[in-house]
Design an enzyme around this catalytic site. Structure first.
Site, short mmCIF file in Angstrom:
data_model
loop_
_atom_site.label_atom_id
_atom_site.label_comp_id
_atom_site.label_asym_id
_atom_site.label_seq_id
_atom_site.Cartn_x
_atom_site.Cartn_y
_atom_site.Cartn_z
N LYS A 1 0.84 -1.19 0.00
CA LYS A 1 0.00 0.00 0.00
C LYS A 1 0.88 1.24 0.00
CE LYS A 1 -1.79 2.95 2.66
NZ LYS A 1 -1.93 4.08 1.73
N GLU B 1 9.29 1.00 11.06
CA GLU B 1 10.32 2.02 10.85
C GLU B 1 9.62 3.37 10.98
OE1 GLU B 1 13.33 1.31 10.75
OE2 GLU B 1 13.45 -0.76 10.06
N CYS C 1 13.41 10.51 7.37
CA CYS C 1 13.37 10.02 8.75
C CYS C 1 14.74 10.22 9.38
CB CYS C 1 12.96 8.56 8.79
SG CYS C 1 13.96 7.50 7.75
#
Ligand code: NAD
Length: 478
Positions: A171, A246, A280
């Site tokens: 997705k 994550e 990130c």
């Protein structure tokens, strides 16, 4: 209109609904993608379950061959894929090319591990008895992917999952489905059996929730915010799925008084402003030793003021737009919060002016000094181009402040003193510490956050452990 790939067929959503994918630089519609229903997601999961019976029976080396053929196609189509990625995500084309290459490298890396999934043999475990440890794929794995690196973060899941013999339902983020769909089409072209890799586009609350709750899904590889990660883990708990999470980060960079300042300045600028700060592993808090703080800050300000902001497809652009209006609103409010509490803007702190910026979500690369420790710019994850500069007296104070966060993703230290470097590597609570290096991810090294930055590892042979399970067998010989 782009279509989803389910069981080898390119399809729309069953109710015909679509999502417009918007170019963050221009506000133009790039294309539309299906807004899938729960039933679409269920169908993809059912198809992946049937395909598992086929794909998991293939020899490892034959699975690796498919991955290798796909890698050749990624390189062949690199320019087109990167251009599409820039249009839907906003990042400069130079960075989009790097992302496609990184993705190809990851798939190639796992193809190279094609004969390395091993079990064990324990002789004479008892009289006339030996034991075997089988290593087996899990089954249907869901991959839920964010918009900041839509292709490479998808690759971190596909590589180990497929090589180990699992099948997948992917997705992508609502706003970046297009390049993922193209890439997955290239796996199909490379000979992946129908249903081994399926993509369902749409909303997290519909498609993502179905993947997280459907009992046929045995594992979820999720990359995204800590908030949604908690929710996915809670949903997955009902059917005891494996999860790799994550999540968010607030990476500290520490610069000691003996550091190579020139290289550290370059690393700080790249580490904070790559992908317009939406990484990130971006450097999100900068801790400078007092004695070098002025010199370092002056050099960094000069460098950052030269970074050219613009459309990712325009020649010379170093920083693209933020991905969405809400993303820019959030960064603006974090900077405003710091300023209202006495912080000083040294660079940026505003939207760029000019007609070319009117319709995109642009924001100047921003450096802020004298920032209170409890302001949003320090205590929250800042997912955009703004960096708080903080001063420390010594390494102990730097490490203590670096660890004063719910996050523990990456970190870096600049020093030529081996003792300081070693102490920082041992004591900073993070999944990665770079010493005198920019925040570069390697396929060879396991990567995954500590604390509320996540659990489980991607990259390295270690990632294969998260897409397989062991089973013990006892054999009596007499
Ligand atoms: P997000 O959590 O909003 O969305 C991530 C994905 O989850 C999207 O595909 C979204 O549709 C889906 N989702 C949303 N609600 C869901 C639900 N209820 N159930 C299942 N899926 C759902 O994150 P984002 O804004 O797309 O990405 C930015 C965040 O991702 C930042 O916090 C960033 O630090 C983090 N991130 C982490 C890593 C890492 O490797 N640790 C890498 C990149 C980004």
């Amino acid at each position: 209109m782009a279509r989803m790939l389910i069981g080898g067929e390119w399809v729309g959503s069953r109710n015909g609904n679509t999502i417009e994918v918007i170019n963050p630089s221009t506000g133009e519609v790039v294309d539309t993608a299906p807004r899938a229903t729960v039933e679409d997601a269920r169908e993809a999961i059912d198809v992946a379950e049937r395909a598992f019976a086929v794909w998991s029976e293939w020899p490892q080396a034959k699975r690796a061959e498919v991955l290798k053929r796909a890698v050749a196609l990624f390189h062949l189509h690199e320019k087109d894929l990167a251009t599409l990625l820039t249009k839907e995500q906003g990042k400069p084309i130079r960075e989009a090319i790097l992302e496609i290459r990184r993705f190809a490298h990851t798939i190639d890396y796992y193809a190279g591990l094609g004969k390395n999934i091993r079990g064990g043999y324990i002789p004479q475990i008892d009289e006339n008895t030996y034991g075997l440890i089988l290593r087996r794929p899990l089954g249907v794995c869901g991959a839920i992917v964010p918009w900041n690196f839509p292709v490479s973060l998808m690759g971190n899941k596909i590589g180990p999952a497929l090589l180990a013999g699992n099948t997948m339902v992917i997705k992508p983020a609502e706003t970046t489905p297009l390049t993922d769909l193209r890439v997955v089409g290239l796996f199909a072209e490379a000979g992946l059996p129908n249903g081994a890799l399926n993509v369902v586009t749409g909303q997290g609350s519909v498609v993502g929730e179905e993947i997280a709750t459907n009992p046929k899904v045995r594992k979820i590889g999720f990359t995204g915010s800590t908030e949604v990660g908690r929710r996915v883990m809670a949903s997955a708990a009902a059917t005891l799925k494996h999860v790799t999470l994550e999540l968010g980060g607030s990476d500290p960079m520490i610069v000691c008084d003996d550091a190579d300042i020139d290289n550290a300045v370059k690393a700080a600028a790249t580490g904070r402003f790559f992908n317009c700060g939406q990484a990130c592993l971006a450097i999100k808090r900068l801790y400078l030793f007092d004695s070098i703080a002025d010199d370092f800050t002056n050099q960094l300000v000069a460098r950052v003021k030269k970074l050219r902001v613009g459309n990712g497809l325009a020649e010379g652009t170093i920083i693209g737009p933020l991905h969405s209006r809400s993303q820019r609103d959030e960064v603006e409010s974090q900077v405003e919060d710091a300023v209202s509490r006495g912080a000083k803007v040294l660079a940026g702190g505003a939207r760029p002016q000019g007609v070319e910026y009117d319709r995109g979500h642009f924001y100047l690369p921003t450096l802020v000094a004298d920032v209170p420790e409890d302001s949003k710019l320090v205590s929250e994850e800042v997912f955009g181009p703004a960096l708080p500069i903080l001063r420390v007296k010594n390494l102990d104070e730097a490490i203590e402040k670096a660890n004063a966060s719910i996050y523990g993703l990456g970190s870096s230290i600049w020093t030529n003193d081996l003792n300081r470097a070693t102490r920082a590597a041992e004591r900073i609570e993070a999944g990665y510490t770079w010493i005198n290096s920019g925040q570069v991810i390697y396929d060879e090294l396991p990567f995954g956050g500590l604390k509320q930055s996540g659990m489980g590892k991607e990259h390295g042979p270690e990632a294969l452990d998260y897409y397989t399970e062991t089973k013990s067998v006892v054999v009596k010989t007499k």
